[in-house]
Design an enzyme around this catalytic site. Structure first.
Site, mmCIF file in Angstrom:
data_model
loop_
_atom_site.group_PDB
_atom_site.id
_atom_site.type_symbol
_atom_site.label_atom_id
_atom_site.label_comp_id
_atom_site.label_asym_id
_atom_site.label_seq_id
_atom_site.Cartn_x
_atom_site.Cartn_y
_atom_site.Cartn_z
ATOM 1 C CG HIS A 99 -2.030 -0.803 1.087
ATOM 2 N ND1 HIS A 99 -2.937 -0.762 0.105
ATOM 3 C CD2 HIS A 99 -2.563 -1.936 1.829
ATOM 4 C CE1 HIS A 99 -3.900 -1.670 0.181
ATOM 5 N NE2 HIS A 99 -3.551 -2.394 1.532
ATOM 6 C CB CYS A 143 -1.969 3.741 -4.143
ATOM 7 S SG CYS A 143 -3.175 2.556 -4.632
#
Length: 300
Positions: free
Chosen positions: A110, A166
């Site tokens: 992440h 991301c």
């Protein structure tokens, strides 16, 4: 009784701290890699990060001549993806680097953005990667990543960072970002001019899954297994095409992503509906020094 088999380790070496204790100050490897895949738990879970790390490790060994003992792998299966362990391993990656070294930092997990309160980001946001314990111990910011693995790079040392997360566009805070549409390098240096973002004479190049404001996809659309889209396409293209330049590689990744987004398969239709027909992610290259992306060949 049910016996739980311990997952097979992807490491053929002691931990970085053990190496430091046993051979302080030595640095014999010319190729060294740190591969991190974080799965997380419950609502934060990612299903493709372990596959990503395994695929990247195989690519480095079989296609770029890295030795197994010079690749350190951190995954949740081996319970070594905490913030502390990730930071220690990043220090290991660049420790005593010397001319001729080729270093690779890979992260699949992440990524998050947060407001920049130090005034050294042109877009007003810090980009961060998330260890498994990020909720309690915090994320690792682009500022910290830069100081850990960019600052120490000496002359004729090259670091490649591949970040499949991301908001990863400028997660290394490198001073030059390549604009593929205009074919120019754009200035990403701190607007204040006070923060240090450069190497100690070496070269750092980052390939990111998306731009800072975008999300990256963990998907099974390309194969039967889950993978990060950037990781799968990067490896697929490098194995299919030999002798690519950085520009060629970036163009081919974009081309394959466009095929996926424009295709008629159900995953593509689903994602287009959610994101209103926008390209899901825009992989980009950043560097500590500008170079001709269509003349310089990609080599790890």
């Amino acid at each position: 009784m049910i016996s739980r088999k311990k997952p097979e380790s992807l490491n053929k070496m002691p931990s970085p701290s053990e190496i430091w204790r046993s051979s302080p100050g030595t640095r014999t490897a010319t190729k060294r890699a740190l591969l991190i895949g974080v799965t997380y738990k419950r609502k934060y879970m990612l299903k493709g990060t372990i596959n990503d790390v395994k695929s990247m490790r195989e690519l480095l060994i079989n296609d770029f001549g890295f030795k197994e003992e010079n690749i350190l792998v951190l995954t949740d299966l081996q319970m070594n993806t905490t913030r502390k362990q990730m930071v220690e391993s990043m220090e290991w990656l660049v420790k005593d680097c010397q001319a001729g070294d080729s270093l690779v930092f890979y992260f699949s997990g992440h990524g998050l953005r947060k407001l920049d309160f130090e005034g050294d980001e042109r877009d007003g946001f810090d980009e961060n990667i998330c260890p498994v314990d990020f909720l309690t111990e915090g994320m690792i910011s682009d500022n910290e990543i830069n100081s850990l693995i960019v600052w120490p790079l000496k002359k004729d040392v090259t670091l490649h960072a591949i970040v499949d997360a991301c908001h990863s566009g400028t997660v290394l805070d490198l001073e030059h970002v390549y604009n593929r549409e205009q074919r120019i390098w754009e200035d990403n240096s701190p607007p204040s001019g006070k923060a240090r973002k450069h190497t100690d004479g070496g070269l750092a190049i980052s390939i990111s899954a998306c731009q800072d404001h975008e999300i990256a996809v963990d998907t099974s659309a390309f194969t039967k297994t889950m993978n990060g889209a950037l990781t799968y396409l990067l490896i697929y293209i490098l194995k299919k095409h030999r002798g690519l330049t950085y520009g060629d590689l970036l163009d081919l990744i974009h081309e394959e992503l466009s095929k996926f987004n424009e295709g008629g398969c159900l995953p593509a239709k689903f994602f287009r509906k959610i994101f209103k027909n926008q390209l899901l992610q825009t992989p980009q290259i950043s560097s500590s020094k500008p170079f001709d992306v269509y003349k310089k060949h990609f080599l790890l």
